[in-house]
Design an enzyme around this catalytic site. Sequence first.
Site, PDB file in Angstrom:
ATOM      1  N   GLY A 161      50.834  67.119  44.752  1.00 41.54           N
ATOM      2  CA  GLY A 161      51.659  68.097  45.475  1.00 41.54           C
ATOM      3  C   GLY A 161      53.028  67.550  45.872  1.00 41.54           C
ATOM      4  N   LYS A 162      53.384  66.385  45.357  1.00 44.27           N
ATOM      5  CA  LYS A 162      54.660  65.745  45.697  1.00 44.27           C
ATOM      6  C   LYS A 162      55.863  66.633  45.398  1.00 44.27           C
ATOM      7  CE  LYS A 162      54.114  62.345  42.842  1.00 44.27           C
ATOM      8  NZ  LYS A 162      52.815  62.823  42.345  1.00 44.27           N
TER       9      LYS A 162
ATOM     10  N   SER B 293      54.825  56.414  41.624  1.00 45.78           N
ATOM     11  CA  SER B 293      55.005  55.031  42.098  1.00 45.78           C
ATOM     12  C   SER B 293      53.686  54.424  42.593  1.00 45.78           C
ATOM     13  CB  SER B 293      56.069  54.967  43.200  1.00 45.78           C
ATOM     14  OG  SER B 293      55.880  55.959  44.193  1.00 45.78           O
TER      15      SER B 293
END
Lengths: 242, 242
Positions: free
Chosen positions: B84-85, B152
Site C-alpha cells: 500500500g506504499k 527497499s
Amino acid sequence: MFRETNLRYIAKGVSWRFVATTTTIVIVYIFFGRLDLAIVAGLIETILKIVLYWLHEKIWQRVRWGKERIEPFNIWLTGLPLSGKTTIGDLVYKKLQKYQIPIERLDSKDIRELIPSLGYGREDRYRHMIRVGHLIKTLQKNSISIVASFVSPYEESREIIKRMTKNSVIVYIKADIKSCQKRDYKGVYKKALSGELKNFSGVNDIYEEPKNANIVIDTNILSPEEASDIIVNYIKKRYIKE
Amino acid sequence: MFRETNLRYIAKGVSWRFVATTTTIVIVYIFFGRLDLAIVAGLIETILKIVLYWLHEKIWQRVRWGKERIEPFNIWLTGLPLSGKTTIGDLVYKKLQKYQIPIERLDSKDIRELIPSLGYGREDRYRHMIRVGHLIKTLQKNSISIVASFVSPYEESREIIKRMTKNSVIVYIKADIKSCQKRDYKGVYKKALSGELKNFSGVNDIYEEPKNANIVIDTNILSPEEASDIIVNYIKKRYIKE
C-alpha cells in the site's frame, strides 16, 4: 532558499503603516496647522488604507497578466575528456547564479564517484544517460535549470537527453586530442594510450562529434572566460527575461 | 512555478499609488473643504511615500529576523510489494501540496520503468539506492521535499538513504504477506510463488523489517486515508511552520 515568516510580514506591514500614517499627519499639519484634525485624518486614512490595500491585492490576484511560467533550460556541455567542460561549466554556473533563477550544476565525475564501478561501455553509458536525463527532468519539473558537463560521446546519448528534457542547449567543447593530452594532469590519457584504461573516448573508443550542437566552442581560440560569456549570452537572450 | 514580470510590479505599484493618493485627497477635502490644497497635499504625499517606501524596503532587506531557511524533508515509505506504499504516498503528496512547500513524488516503479532491465539482486539494489539517494539529495539542495515509496527491503538500503539525505522520516507500511497477496492485481506474487519472478521481497528474497522506523503504519488497522493523516501530522509538527 529562504522563506519569510508570517511574523516578519506582519512586522513589516506595521512598520510601513507607522511611517505612512506619520507622513500623512505631518503633511496635513503643515498645510492646515491643526494637529488634532491631522491626527484624526491620519487614523481614518490608516484604517481605510488597510481595507483598500487588501482589496487591491485581491483584485490583482485575479489578474493573470504579467505572470509567466519559469522556463527551465538545460545547458549540456559535451566534449573529449579534459577538453575543458568542467572549467567552463563552473564559470557558466557562477555567472548564471546572479540572475536569481533556480539553477543546479551536474558534473559527470560527481555522479560517477558515487558508483565507482559504473562502466564505460555502450550499454552502461546508455543507462547512465537515462538516469541523468531523469534527474534533469525531475529538477526541471520543479523549475530548476541545469548546467551539465558530461563527455556523452555518442550522438545517441545527446539525443536521449534532448528527448527527456526541455530547452536543451547542446554545447560542443571542441578541443583537439593533443591539447587534451597536454592537460592530462590526471594521467588518464597516458593510461588509455597504454591500454590500462579501456573505452576511453577519443583514444580507444569513439567520440562522435555533435552534428547539431547549438553552440560550438573552439578551445584553441577561446579562453574559458570568453567561452562562458558566449554561453551565458545565448541563454540570456532566450531564457532569461528581465 | 511562476515569476512576476517587472511590468506587472510597476503596474501594481502605480495602481496602488493611485488608490492611496485619491484616498488621501478625499479625506483631506472632507476635513478641510479645500480641494486645491487637498490635491497639492496628495501629490506631495505621493512623492514622499515613493521615496520612503523605497527606504523602508532597503532597511528591511538588511534585517535577517523572520527569514528562515526552508528545511526540506524526505518521507521514505518502505514495505512489502503491494503493501500500500504507493496509495498512501500519493495521498500524503496530495495533502502536503496544500502547504505551498516545493515537494516532489518519487515512486519505485516510475524510476524502474525507465531502465527495465535493472536487477533485483543485492548489488543492483544497492546501486539503485545510491542513485535514488543522489536524486533526493540534489532535490533537497534546491529546497524540495520528497515523498518516496520504495520496497527497499534491506536495513542497509534505508541507512544509505538516511545518510545521503536530510530530515528522513522512515515510514514502515506494515502488511502481512497474506493481505498483500490478496491485492495481487498485478499477478506478481503468483509469479514469485511459481518461481517465475526471482528476488521477490517477502517470497523468495528477504524483507528486513525496519528496526528504527519513525512511523509504523499497520495496514490491518488503518485505512490509507488514516495512514496519510498520521504521516502528514508528523511532518506538520516537525517541518512545516505556518
